[in-house]
Design a protein around this motif. Structure first.
Motif, mmCIF file in Angstrom:
data_model
loop_
_atom_site.group_PDB
_atom_site.id
_atom_site.type_symbol
_atom_site.label_atom_id
_atom_site.label_comp_id
_atom_site.label_asym_id
_atom_site.label_seq_id
_atom_site.Cartn_x
_atom_site.Cartn_y
_atom_site.Cartn_z
ATOM 1 N N ALA A 1 0.979 -1.084 0.022
ATOM 2 C CA ALA A 1 -0.052 -0.044 -0.116
ATOM 3 C C ALA A 1 0.949 1.176 0.075
ATOM 4 O O ALA A 1 0.263 2.134 -0.636
ATOM 5 C CB ALA A 1 -0.905 0.018 1.337
ATOM 6 N N ALA A 2 1.989 1.120 0.724
ATOM 7 C CA ALA A 2 2.608 2.452 0.763
ATOM 8 C C ALA A 2 3.420 2.457 -0.611
ATOM 9 O O ALA A 2 3.579 4.024 -0.969
ATOM 10 C CB ALA A 2 3.928 1.980 1.830
ATOM 11 N N VAL A 3 4.010 1.604 -1.155
ATOM 12 C CA VAL A 3 4.644 1.879 -2.293
ATOM 13 C C VAL A 3 3.514 2.263 -3.407
ATOM 14 O O VAL A 3 3.998 3.066 -4.256
ATOM 15 C CB VAL A 3 5.271 0.565 -2.742
ATOM 16 C CG1 VAL A 3 5.783 0.614 -4.359
ATOM 17 C CG2 VAL A 3 6.539 0.406 -1.867
ATOM 18 N N GLN A 4 2.357 1.735 -3.303
ATOM 19 C CA GLN A 4 1.334 1.999 -4.488
ATOM 20 C C GLN A 4 1.092 3.561 -4.341
ATOM 21 O O GLN A 4 1.001 4.420 -5.288
ATOM 22 C CB GLN A 4 0.157 1.192 -4.203
ATOM 23 C CG GLN A 4 0.511 -0.224 -4.893
ATOM 24 C CD GLN A 4 -0.766 -1.272 -4.350
ATOM 25 O OE1 GLN A 4 -1.687 -0.652 -3.961
ATOM 26 N NE2 GLN A 4 -0.707 -2.420 -4.803
ATOM 27 N N ASP A 5 0.603 3.941 -2.754
ATOM 28 C CA ASP A 5 0.438 5.504 -2.609
ATOM 29 C C ASP A 5 1.553 6.252 -3.017
ATOM 30 O O ASP A 5 1.379 7.346 -3.757
ATOM 31 C CB ASP A 5 0.326 5.556 -1.197
ATOM 32 C CG ASP A 5 -1.136 4.831 -0.697
ATOM 33 O OD1 ASP A 5 -1.957 4.654 -1.662
ATOM 34 O OD2 ASP A 5 -1.193 4.752 0.271
ATOM 35 N N GLY A 6 3.009 5.780 -2.891
ATOM 36 C CA GLY A 6 4.033 6.610 -3.068
ATOM 37 C C GLY A 6 4.269 6.703 -4.699
ATOM 38 O O GLY A 6 4.543 7.944 -5.092
ATOM 39 N N LYS B 1 9.758 13.023 -6.247
ATOM 40 C CA LYS B 1 10.176 12.265 -5.378
ATOM 41 C C LYS B 1 9.816 12.402 -3.899
ATOM 42 O O LYS B 1 9.777 11.451 -3.016
ATOM 43 C CB LYS B 1 11.568 11.930 -5.471
ATOM 44 C CG LYS B 1 12.641 13.211 -5.301
ATOM 45 C CD LYS B 1 14.140 12.922 -5.463
ATOM 46 C CE LYS B 1 14.983 13.992 -5.148
ATOM 47 N NZ LYS B 1 14.885 15.166 -5.848
ATOM 48 N N GLU B 2 9.808 13.775 -3.608
ATOM 49 C CA GLU B 2 9.463 14.221 -2.167
ATOM 50 C C GLU B 2 8.152 13.962 -1.749
ATOM 51 O O GLU B 2 7.964 13.458 -0.632
ATOM 52 C CB GLU B 2 9.852 15.591 -1.981
ATOM 53 C CG GLU B 2 11.139 15.917 -2.192
ATOM 54 C CD GLU B 2 12.357 15.394 -1.479
ATOM 55 O OE1 GLU B 2 11.912 14.922 -0.249
ATOM 56 O OE2 GLU B 2 13.480 15.342 -1.628
ATOM 57 N N GLY B 3 7.268 13.978 -2.534
ATOM 58 C CA GLY B 3 5.876 13.680 -2.640
ATOM 59 C C GLY B 3 5.771 12.326 -2.300
ATOM 60 O O GLY B 3 4.927 11.763 -1.353
ATOM 61 N N ALA B 4 6.342 11.438 -3.276
ATOM 62 C CA ALA B 4 6.445 9.973 -3.090
ATOM 63 C C ALA B 4 6.873 9.472 -1.705
ATOM 64 O O ALA B 4 6.396 8.561 -0.935
ATOM 65 C CB ALA B 4 7.478 9.310 -4.118
ATOM 66 N N LEU B 5 7.944 10.078 -1.213
ATOM 67 C CA LEU B 5 8.647 10.003 0.047
ATOM 68 C C LEU B 5 7.685 9.990 1.281
ATOM 69 O O LEU B 5 7.528 9.384 1.987
ATOM 70 C CB LEU B 5 9.845 10.571 -0.003
ATOM 71 C CG LEU B 5 10.697 10.182 1.591
ATOM 72 C CD1 LEU B 5 10.963 8.798 1.760
ATOM 73 C CD2 LEU B 5 11.981 11.195 1.672
ATOM 74 N N SER B 6 7.046 11.305 1.270
ATOM 75 C CA SER B 6 6.384 11.387 2.348
ATOM 76 C C SER B 6 5.189 10.654 2.464
ATOM 77 O O SER B 6 4.609 10.175 3.563
ATOM 78 C CB SER B 6 5.837 13.235 1.946
ATOM 79 O OG SER B 6 4.939 13.330 3.127
#
Length: 330
Positions: A44-49, A75-80
């Motif tokens: 879920a975290a990777v899909q959301d990121g 990338k910053e939005g993906a990391l957060s």
């Protein structure tokens, strides 16, 4: 010896054994449940990121404006987003100490961008007080670079757009491989099949090699923090690598989280590809001034003046349709 005596002896000897088996079975069941929970949270975290990677701020950074696969990877939005989803699924959204501890078990994140990639890993730095500290940070963008051994260098992308340096002529070229056939003096550009094979191999090997380096280095840093687990790059099927480099995306690796007498190890891949409606470029032919519109997946030598979301919009603005062989009819 009576049968009751034998029963007592049997029970005294084997009861502890059966008890240990029962406890071990229960522990295995609990560990399996925790692993399923962690895996679901990681996916879920990777899909959301990955979904956050397609956020862009200007029209020139939208997918399809220059290339169908080229858009700004946030990338910053993906990391957060990845971090928040992981914290929630692991029940530590309000525990900053547990969050910090979790990152010791995430040796690397990778953002696969259009013309290169970033790796988020533990880094060391010297503070103003002269003391060495450690924290996670992004690497600079690492290009998909290739050298043919004759002094020629090629920078690949996730499609067939390239930048080439001819080591003999000292000239730079850029464009789509199909447009550069016979023009650069670099043999690789003249064969589409060989070009595509080398492009994919180069991108996969580059990411693999750097991941192996950063994960191996994580071992040294983790040991300083009291973690003895040996981190390593997991074996990833070639099919998964091929899917990973089709579009920009996010890769996450989680390793060494203690679960009973075992360790949790997993990785997950998530794409940032947008499902887009057709985009049409409105171009003007040099010399004649004729105005044409065509799908953004086509390549014509026209100067793009406008971009439209439908044929009707383009036609209403005075453009005539131009169709190429690879256009999808929609």
């Amino acid at each position: 010896m009576r049968i009751t005596d034998l029963a007592i002896v049997f029970t005294a000897v084997f009861f502890p054994f059966f008890l240990l088996i029962s406890i071990h079975t229960e522990n295995i069941s609990e560990a399996a449940f925790v692993e399923m929970k962690y895996s679901a949270g990681l996916r879920a975290a990777v899909q959301d990121g990955g979904e956050m990677l397609n956020i862009n701020e200007t029209q020139a950074e939208e997918a399809g404006y220059v290339s169908f696969k080229k858009f700004r990877a946030d990338k910053e939005g993906a990391l957060s987003t990845f971090s928040n989803t992981m914290y929630i699924n692991m029940g530590i959204e309000d525990d900053v100490h547990a969050q910090a501890a979790l990152w010791w078990y995430i040796p690397a994140l990778v953002v696969v961008d259009y013309d290169g990639y970033y790796i988020y890993s533990m880094q060391t730095y010297t503070g103003a007080d002269g003391e060495e500290s450690m924290s996670h940070a992004w690497s600079p963008k690492i290009p998909y670079g290739y050298s043919d051994g004759n002094g020629n260098s090629i920078h690949f992308t996730l499609d067939n757009q390239v930048e080439i340096y001819n080591g003999t002529s000292k000239l730079w070229y850029s464009g789509f491989q199909s447009e550069l056939v016979g023009k650069t003096g670099v043999p690789l550009l003249d064969n589409s099949n060989t070009f595509e094979e080398i492009r994919r191999i180069t991108i996969v090997n580059s990411i693999q090699d750097d991941l192996a380096y950063f994960i191996k280095r994580h071992n040294t840093l983790a040991m300083r923090n009291g973690i003895s687990y040996r981190f390593s790059l997991p074996l990833i099927a070639q099919e998964e690598w091929n899917n990973t480099i089709n579009d920009i995306g996010l890769m996450a690796f989680v390793q060494g989280i203690p679960i009973g007498d075992r360790f949790y190890n997993n990785y997950s891949l998530g794409g940032g590809r947008l499902i887009k409606t057709p985009v049409y470029n409105g171009g003007v032919e040099a010399g004649t001034g004729n105005k044409y519109y065509y799908r953004d997946t086509c390549s014509f030598p026209y100067e793009v003046h406008e971009v439209f979301n439908s044929r009707r919009e383009a036609a209403a603005s005075g453009y005539r349709e131009k169709v190429c062989y690879n256009e999808d009819v929609k």
